[in-house]
Write a protein that holds these residues in place. Structure first.
Motif, mmCIF file in Angstrom:
data_model
loop_
_atom_site.group_PDB
_atom_site.id
_atom_site.type_symbol
_atom_site.label_atom_id
_atom_site.label_comp_id
_atom_site.label_asym_id
_atom_site.label_seq_id
_atom_site.Cartn_x
_atom_site.Cartn_y
_atom_site.Cartn_z
ATOM 1 N N GLY A 167 0.395 -0.889 0.167
ATOM 2 C CA GLY A 167 0.127 0.156 0.017
ATOM 3 C C GLY A 167 0.895 1.264 -0.140
ATOM 4 O O GLY A 167 0.598 2.079 -0.301
ATOM 5 N N HIS A 168 1.872 1.563 0.164
ATOM 6 C CA HIS A 168 2.690 2.806 1.108
ATOM 7 C C HIS A 168 3.587 2.243 -0.373
ATOM 8 O O HIS A 168 4.756 3.161 0.006
ATOM 9 C CB HIS A 168 3.410 2.649 2.189
ATOM 10 C CG HIS A 168 2.021 2.688 2.690
ATOM 11 N ND1 HIS A 168 0.920 4.298 3.387
ATOM 12 C CD2 HIS A 168 0.888 2.035 3.206
ATOM 13 C CE1 HIS A 168 0.562 3.670 3.519
ATOM 14 N NE2 HIS A 168 0.518 2.437 3.966
ATOM 15 N N VAL A 169 3.279 1.867 -1.026
ATOM 16 C CA VAL A 169 4.959 1.474 -2.604
ATOM 17 C C VAL A 169 4.510 3.187 -3.566
ATOM 18 O O VAL A 169 2.644 3.337 -3.563
ATOM 19 C CB VAL A 169 5.046 0.329 -3.301
ATOM 20 C CG1 VAL A 169 5.662 1.050 -4.981
ATOM 21 C CG2 VAL A 169 5.571 -0.390 -2.540
ATOM 22 N N ARG A 170 5.549 4.006 -3.946
ATOM 23 C CA ARG A 170 4.942 5.711 -4.860
ATOM 24 C C ARG A 170 4.760 4.664 -5.871
ATOM 25 O O ARG A 170 5.556 4.014 -6.321
ATOM 26 C CB ARG A 170 6.159 6.492 -4.269
ATOM 27 C CG ARG A 170 5.644 7.043 -5.330
ATOM 28 C CD ARG A 170 6.990 8.260 -5.036
ATOM 29 N NE ARG A 170 6.771 9.306 -4.141
ATOM 30 C CZ ARG A 170 7.685 9.881 -3.498
ATOM 31 N NH1 ARG A 170 8.388 10.720 -4.242
ATOM 32 N NH2 ARG A 170 7.838 10.289 -2.507
ATOM 33 N N VAL A 171 3.807 4.747 -6.745
ATOM 34 C CA VAL A 171 3.292 4.180 -7.886
ATOM 35 C C VAL A 171 2.670 6.046 -8.694
ATOM 36 O O VAL A 171 2.942 6.166 -10.341
ATOM 37 C CB VAL A 171 1.786 3.256 -8.033
ATOM 38 C CG1 VAL A 171 2.858 2.909 -7.431
ATOM 39 C CG2 VAL A 171 1.268 4.048 -6.830
ATOM 40 N N VAL A 172 2.955 7.327 -7.944
ATOM 41 C CA VAL A 172 2.563 8.333 -9.077
ATOM 42 C C VAL A 172 4.054 9.566 -8.298
ATOM 43 O O VAL A 172 3.714 9.968 -6.929
ATOM 44 C CB VAL A 172 0.870 8.835 -8.683
ATOM 45 C CG1 VAL A 172 0.685 9.973 -9.576
ATOM 46 C CG2 VAL A 172 0.421 8.466 -8.699
ATOM 47 N N GLU A 173 4.523 9.713 -8.897
ATOM 48 C CA GLU A 173 5.573 10.967 -8.794
ATOM 49 C C GLU A 173 4.866 12.774 -8.469
ATOM 50 O O GLU A 173 3.750 12.558 -9.509
ATOM 51 C CB GLU A 173 6.368 10.821 -9.654
ATOM 52 C CG GLU A 173 7.476 10.076 -10.129
ATOM 53 C CD GLU A 173 8.225 9.350 -8.748
ATOM 54 O OE1 GLU A 173 8.462 10.377 -7.506
ATOM 55 O OE2 GLU A 173 8.910 8.503 -8.607
ATOM 56 N N ASN A 174 5.018 13.197 -7.603
ATOM 57 C CA ASN A 174 4.415 14.266 -7.137
ATOM 58 C C ASN A 174 3.288 14.331 -6.896
ATOM 59 O O ASN A 174 2.321 14.915 -6.996
ATOM 60 C CB ASN A 174 4.723 15.389 -8.382
ATOM 61 C CG ASN A 174 5.995 15.709 -8.452
ATOM 62 O OD1 ASN A 174 6.818 15.069 -7.818
ATOM 63 N ND2 ASN A 174 6.378 15.537 -9.925
ATOM 64 N N GLY A 175 2.704 12.835 -6.379
ATOM 65 C CA GLY A 175 1.283 12.330 -6.011
ATOM 66 C C GLY A 175 0.621 12.857 -4.727
ATOM 67 O O GLY A 175 1.449 13.825 -4.223
ATOM 68 N N GLN A 176 -0.376 12.937 -4.088
ATOM 69 C CA GLN A 176 -1.409 13.034 -2.598
ATOM 70 C C GLN A 176 0.082 12.748 -1.978
ATOM 71 O O GLN A 176 -0.126 11.502 -1.703
ATOM 72 C CB GLN A 176 -2.892 12.483 -2.573
ATOM 73 C CG GLN A 176 -3.406 12.896 -4.167
ATOM 74 C CD GLN A 176 -4.253 14.287 -3.735
ATOM 75 O OE1 GLN A 176 -4.078 14.697 -2.180
ATOM 76 N NE2 GLN A 176 -4.958 14.901 -4.959
ATOM 77 N N PRO A 177 -0.397 13.372 -0.540
ATOM 78 C CA PRO A 177 0.464 12.962 0.630
ATOM 79 C C PRO A 177 -1.100 12.082 0.860
ATOM 80 O O PRO A 177 -2.153 11.870 1.123
ATOM 81 C CB PRO A 177 0.140 14.226 1.398
ATOM 82 C CG PRO A 177 -0.595 15.243 0.479
ATOM 83 C CD PRO A 177 -0.508 14.888 -1.040
ATOM 84 N N CYS A 178 -0.211 11.300 1.931
ATOM 85 C CA CYS A 178 -0.571 10.076 2.749
ATOM 86 C C CYS A 178 0.220 9.617 3.899
ATOM 87 O O CYS A 178 0.330 10.716 4.601
ATOM 88 C CB CYS A 178 0.465 8.306 1.903
ATOM 89 S SG CYS A 178 -0.228 7.026 1.889
ATOM 90 N N ARG A 179 -0.612 9.299 4.319
ATOM 91 C CA ARG A 179 -1.335 9.651 5.740
ATOM 92 C C ARG A 179 0.747 7.997 6.310
ATOM 93 O O ARG A 179 0.567 9.219 7.623
ATOM 94 C CB ARG A 179 -2.037 8.209 5.844
ATOM 95 C CG ARG A 179 -2.494 7.437 6.682
ATOM 96 C CD ARG A 179 -3.511 5.888 6.233
ATOM 97 N NE ARG A 179 -3.492 5.157 5.854
ATOM 98 C CZ ARG A 179 -3.461 3.715 5.651
ATOM 99 N NH1 ARG A 179 -4.087 3.757 7.900
ATOM 100 N NH2 ARG A 179 -3.616 2.798 5.956
ATOM 101 N N CYS A 180 1.193 8.642 5.708
ATOM 102 C CA CYS A 180 2.137 7.299 6.094
ATOM 103 C C CYS A 180 3.283 8.272 5.773
ATOM 104 O O CYS A 180 4.814 7.940 7.008
ATOM 105 C CB CYS A 180 2.480 6.268 5.501
ATOM 106 S SG CYS A 180 3.308 6.937 3.574
ATOM 107 N N GLY A 181 3.480 9.557 5.659
ATOM 108 C CA GLY A 181 3.966 10.850 5.701
ATOM 109 C C GLY A 181 5.010 10.481 4.328
ATOM 110 O O GLY A 181 5.376 11.591 3.970
ATOM 111 N N ASN A 182 4.558 9.908 3.044
ATOM 112 C CA ASN A 182 5.004 10.244 1.735
ATOM 113 C C ASN A 182 3.866 10.355 1.241
ATOM 114 O O ASN A 182 2.958 11.008 1.271
ATOM 115 C CB ASN A 182 5.644 8.964 1.495
ATOM 116 C CG ASN A 182 6.961 8.037 2.123
ATOM 117 O OD1 ASN A 182 7.798 8.697 2.705
ATOM 118 N ND2 ASN A 182 7.338 7.214 2.189
ATOM 119 N N THR A 183 4.137 10.878 -0.494
ATOM 120 C CA THR A 183 3.153 11.275 -1.354
ATOM 121 C C THR A 183 3.369 9.397 -2.224
ATOM 122 O O THR A 183 4.450 9.580 -2.611
ATOM 123 C CB THR A 183 3.312 12.630 -1.913
ATOM 124 O OG1 THR A 183 4.614 12.311 -2.335
ATOM 125 C CG2 THR A 183 3.828 13.307 -0.930
ATOM 126 N N GLY A 184 1.770 10.176 -2.989
ATOM 127 C CA GLY A 184 2.099 8.909 -4.239
ATOM 128 C C GLY A 184 1.833 7.265 -4.021
ATOM 129 O O GLY A 184 2.421 7.189 -5.149
#
Ligand SMILES: [Zn+2]
Length: 422
Positions: A241-258
């Motif tokens: 679920g927390h692998v980035r698949v979109v560059e410059n994507g939406q912020p995620c509840r884990c602290g990363n984005t996309g």
């Protein structure tokens, strides 16, 4: 020390053989003692002795006589399905649910918590409340408590390392429950137990390897490899679920984005639908909800079925990104069977077809022809059944799916038995 080790090994052998006999009766019953001996390759005397013990424990019963090719008719044995009951909890949804389940995974009582948990302490109290109520609902002796919970879980210790939604961090839930109820407790991640459920109770029961992807508020997966739940080096195998698949994507509840979760989860799809509503004039959501309204999963599904362009767009996008993640998983693991579960499966065929097409285009064509992706068959009970499967396999060895014994140990056990009286 040598004496102690010999004794310990002998006891382990006995436990293992007893589980093997029980599993054979569970899987193949009604079955005669002679057939059990033939299938397990244990000698008849050992089988008789172990069966007598299982009958005494109430787990197995003689249920009549079978056919015979000659001589006396053999007595048939069967597992007593309600000999022991299990308490199984699903803590992955907004409302905690629990059930009393028998040894066949048949649900005898079902309960839903009175309200959603607001914080960590309340969530913990609600677990006790559910277990208390379920314990009171059955008269049968209990095998233990099985739990499927969200987040990162040390299944060996029964500690919730981190469950953000529930506000739990390093919570020794297994230990707390063991001390409170004096019962064995087994806990694993909800997506991981879902994979166990499909492997043991689902239509994939004969499948030795499979991937189950669970999509609700988050996205997770469980991986069964060669009949064994694969949890990885830190119990996090399948945390896609927390692998980035979109560059410059939406912020995620884990602290990363996309993260995959920001584009493929139920909440992501609904959020995108609301965002697009203001711009999509030919959608049913355009006038009704505008920019600030909310859309439910059911409304979006109805629109999807009616061919609404907005619904099609957001559902296809979710399927597309999930398809990319699945392509990597099936290629890395060379697992051919993939099952999808969770609330998002309500989208049905259009969503599923996007996933299938995306996977097909992104992996070796020779692999693609063998990969089979479907929506699961166990439905909303999948985590309850998975928690039951975890408990059954861990406590009774009723399937070798979890903590499987490698084949060379099986051989060793047979050799020891032939050697006699350790
Ligand atoms: Zn994330």
């Amino acid at each position: 020390v040598v004496q102690y080790l010999k004794k310990a090994t002998h006891q382990q052998t006995r436990i293992y053989n007893s589980q093997l006999v029980l599993k054979t009766i569970y899987d193949q019953g009604p079955i005669s003692r002679a057939s059990v001996a033939r299938l397990t390759k244990l000698n008849r005397a050992t089988v008789s002795e172990l069966v007598a013990e299982l009958i005494e424990r109430g787990l197995v019963a003689e249920i009549g006589r079978g056919r015979s090719t000659g001589g006396t008719l053999p007595i048939l044995l069967s597992v007593v399905d309600d000999a022991l009951h299990l308490i199984s909890l699903d803590l992955s949804g907004e409302m905690f649910t629990g059930a009393v389940v028998n040894l066949r995974g048949e649900i005898r009582h079902r309960l839903v918590a009175s309200q959603p948990a607001r914080d960590g302490a309340q969530a913990e109290a609600m677990v006790y409340e559910l277990v208390d109520a379920l314990q009171a609902a059955t008269q049968h002796p209990l095998l233990g408590i099985g739990i499927g919970a969200p987040g990162l879980i040390d299944s060996e210790k029964g500690t919730i390392l981190e469950a953000v939604n529930l506000g739990w961090r390093n919570l020794p839930l297994g230990q707390l429950l063991r001390e409170r109820y004096f019962l064995p407790v087994h806990i694993a991640n909800d997506s991981q137990v879902a994979a166990l459920a499909e492997q043991i109770f689902g239509e994939c029961a004969s499948q030795s390897s499979l991937i189950v992807i669970k999509i609700n508020r988050g996205v997770g997966s469980g991986i069964v490899v060669d009949g064994r739940l694969y949890q990885g080096e830190g119990f996090a195998a399948g945390e896609i679920g927390h692998v980035r698949v979109v560059e410059n994507g939406q912020p995620c509840r884990c602290g990363n984005t996309g993260c995959l979760e920001t584009v493929a989860s139920c909440s992501a799809v609904l959020r995108q639908a609301v965002e697009l509503a203001a711009q999509t004039s030919d959608s049913v959501f355009f006038t009704r909800n505008g920019q600030s309204g909310s859309i439910t999963l059911e409304e979006l599904t109805r629109a999807l079925q009616a061919g609404d362009p907005l619904a099609c767009q957001v559902v296809q996008k979710a399927g597309y990104y999930l398809g990319i993640a699945i392509a990597y998983m099936v290629s890395t693991l060379n697992i051919q069977r993939v099952l999808l579960t969770g609330d998002i499966t309500i989208f049905g065929q259009p969503w599923l077809e996007t996933i299938r097409a995306t996977v097909r285009q992104r992996i070796l064509p020779k692999l693609a022809s063998k990969v089979q992706i479907d929506i699961n068959c166990l439905g909303t009970d999948v985590v309850i059944l998975g928690a039951s499967a975890l408990l059954l396999t861990s406590e009774l060895g009723l399937s070798l799916a979890h903590y499987a014994v490698p084949s060379q140990i099986v051989k060793e056990v047979q050799l020891m038995e032939m050697g006699g009286g350790q």
